[in-house]
Motif scaffolding. Structure first.
Motif, mmCIF file in Angstrom:
data_model
loop_
_atom_site.group_PDB
_atom_site.id
_atom_site.type_symbol
_atom_site.label_atom_id
_atom_site.label_comp_id
_atom_site.label_asym_id
_atom_site.label_seq_id
_atom_site.Cartn_x
_atom_site.Cartn_y
_atom_site.Cartn_z
ATOM 1 N N ASN A 1 56.109 56.039 52.522
ATOM 2 C CA ASN A 1 56.686 57.295 53.008
ATOM 3 C C ASN A 1 55.840 58.514 52.647
ATOM 4 O O ASN A 1 56.249 59.643 52.907
ATOM 5 N N ARG A 2 54.674 58.279 52.010
ATOM 6 C CA ARG A 2 53.777 59.366 51.599
ATOM 7 C C ARG A 2 54.515 60.333 50.674
ATOM 8 O O ARG A 2 54.528 61.544 50.866
ATOM 9 N N PHE A 3 55.146 59.773 49.622
ATOM 10 C CA PHE A 3 56.017 60.513 48.718
ATOM 11 C C PHE A 3 55.707 60.143 47.271
ATOM 12 O O PHE A 3 55.432 58.982 46.972
ATOM 13 N N ALA A 4 55.778 61.144 46.371
ATOM 14 C CA ALA A 4 55.624 60.891 44.937
ATOM 15 C C ALA A 4 56.534 61.838 44.159
ATOM 16 O O ALA A 4 56.708 63.005 44.538
ATOM 17 N N TYR A 5 57.107 61.312 43.078
ATOM 18 C CA TYR A 5 57.970 62.090 42.184
ATOM 19 C C TYR A 5 57.203 62.249 40.879
ATOM 20 O O TYR A 5 56.821 61.260 40.247
ATOM 21 N N LEU A 6 56.969 63.501 40.461
ATOM 22 C CA LEU A 6 56.116 63.803 39.323
ATOM 23 C C LEU A 6 56.895 64.405 38.164
ATOM 24 O O LEU A 6 57.947 65.019 38.361
ATOM 25 N N GLU A 7 56.315 64.264 36.956
ATOM 26 C CA GLU A 7 56.919 64.825 35.745
ATOM 27 C C GLU A 7 55.812 65.247 34.781
ATOM 28 O O GLU A 7 54.767 64.614 34.706
ATOM 29 N N MET A 8 56.082 66.348 34.066
ATOM 30 C CA MET A 8 55.180 66.800 33.016
ATOM 31 C C MET A 8 55.997 67.633 32.036
ATOM 32 O O MET A 8 56.470 68.720 32.381
ATOM 33 N N GLY A 9 56.200 67.123 30.841
ATOM 34 C CA GLY A 9 56.881 67.877 29.803
ATOM 35 C C GLY A 9 58.253 68.394 30.181
ATOM 36 O O GLY A 9 58.609 69.507 29.817
ATOM 37 N N ILE B 1 44.169 67.009 37.430
ATOM 38 C CA ILE B 1 43.736 68.323 36.951
ATOM 39 C C ILE B 1 44.820 68.976 36.085
ATOM 40 O O ILE B 1 44.557 69.391 34.961
ATOM 41 N N ILE B 2 46.035 69.045 36.611
ATOM 42 C CA ILE B 2 47.104 69.754 35.902
ATOM 43 C C ILE B 2 47.685 68.914 34.770
ATOM 44 O O ILE B 2 47.934 69.423 33.682
ATOM 45 N N GLY B 3 47.923 67.624 34.995
ATOM 46 C CA GLY B 3 48.440 66.772 33.921
ATOM 47 C C GLY B 3 49.808 66.166 34.160
ATOM 48 O O GLY B 3 50.409 65.604 33.244
ATOM 49 N N PHE B 4 50.331 66.273 35.381
ATOM 50 C CA PHE B 4 51.589 65.592 35.699
ATOM 51 C C PHE B 4 51.354 64.086 35.698
ATOM 52 O O PHE B 4 50.219 63.616 35.785
ATOM 53 N N ARG B 5 52.440 63.325 35.634
ATOM 54 C CA ARG B 5 52.358 61.874 35.812
ATOM 55 C C ARG B 5 53.324 61.492 36.919
ATOM 56 O O ARG B 5 54.320 62.176 37.157
ATOM 57 N N VAL B 6 53.013 60.413 37.596
ATOM 58 C CA VAL B 6 53.878 59.917 38.668
ATOM 59 C C VAL B 6 54.985 59.088 38.029
ATOM 60 O O VAL B 6 54.716 58.075 37.388
ATOM 61 N N LEU B 7 56.233 59.534 38.179
ATOM 62 C CA LEU B 7 57.373 58.746 37.701
ATOM 63 C C LEU B 7 57.649 57.591 38.643
ATOM 64 O O LEU B 7 57.935 56.488 38.213
ATOM 65 N N TYR B 8 57.601 57.867 39.941
ATOM 66 C CA TYR B 8 57.702 56.816 40.952
ATOM 67 C C TYR B 8 57.179 57.367 42.266
ATOM 68 O O TYR B 8 57.047 58.574 42.444
ATOM 69 N N ASP B 9 56.834 56.466 43.138
ATOM 70 C CA ASP B 9 56.352 56.887 44.453
ATOM 71 C C ASP B 9 56.825 55.920 45.526
ATOM 72 O O ASP B 9 57.330 54.836 45.227
ATOM 73 N N ARG B 10 56.687 56.362 46.743
ATOM 74 C CA ARG B 10 56.948 55.537 47.919
ATOM 75 C C ARG B 10 55.750 55.720 48.860
ATOM 76 O O ARG B 10 55.779 56.550 49.761
ATOM 77 N N PRO B 11 54.683 54.967 48.609
ATOM 78 C CA PRO B 11 53.463 55.144 49.407
ATOM 79 C C PRO B 11 53.705 55.012 50.908
ATOM 80 O O PRO B 11 53.073 55.708 51.706
#
Length: 149
Positions: A37-45, A25-35
């Motif tokens: 550990n139920r974790f995600a690192y996001l980036e957008m602009g 919806i917002i438009g972030f992308r996942v840079l990396y995740d650790r499924p």
């Protein structure tokens, strides 16, 4: 590669629901995740943030919660996020009938001898974190803006 000096880590109740909101919806992308550990690192602009699904437990049980978790999370804070096109995000939320916390509006904030303008709106994420998306309208002198009021 330079890293931001501040990256919020938002504890969330359901990582898939949060990822759907932030990515689809917002438009972030996942840079990396650790499924695992139920974790995600996001980036957008240039904006970076982390999502971490954590069970709702009390702080004495040894997790990251500082108090008993009750929604809305993040009470007392809002994340001000500058984006290139605030209308694009706003329009996607409106199409999906996602409730806005505050409608789109132009705001001018005094900053010393000038005013800083933002076209902005506020929305809560699935866990209740308050997000203020904005696009800059530029600066103007406080004296000039007084005659326009």
């Amino acid at each position: 590669m330079s890293r931001p000096k501040l990256v919020p880590e938002l504890l969330c109740s359901d990582l898939e629901v949060s990822l759907d909101f932030y990515v689809n919806i917002i438009g972030f992308r996942v840079l990396y995740d650790r499924p695992e550990n139920r974790f995600a690192y996001l980036e957008m602009g240039g904006v970076e943030m982390m999502l971490d699904e954590t069970p709702e437990i009390s702080s004495d049980e040894g997790d990251w919660w500082t108090a008993r978790a009750t929604k809305p999370y993040g009470r007392g804070v809002n994340f001000m996020i500058e984006v290139a096109d605030v209308h694009a995000i706003h329009d996607r939320l409106k199409r999906l009938r996602w409730p806005l916390f505050r409608p789109m509006e132009d705001q001018w904030y005094r900053a010393g001898e000038s005013k800083v303008g933002n076209r902005e709106f506020l929305v809560q994420d699935p866990d209740g974190y308050l997000l203020r998306f904005f696009t800059s309208l530029g600066d103007r002198d406080v004296v000039d803006s007084l005659s326009e009021s």
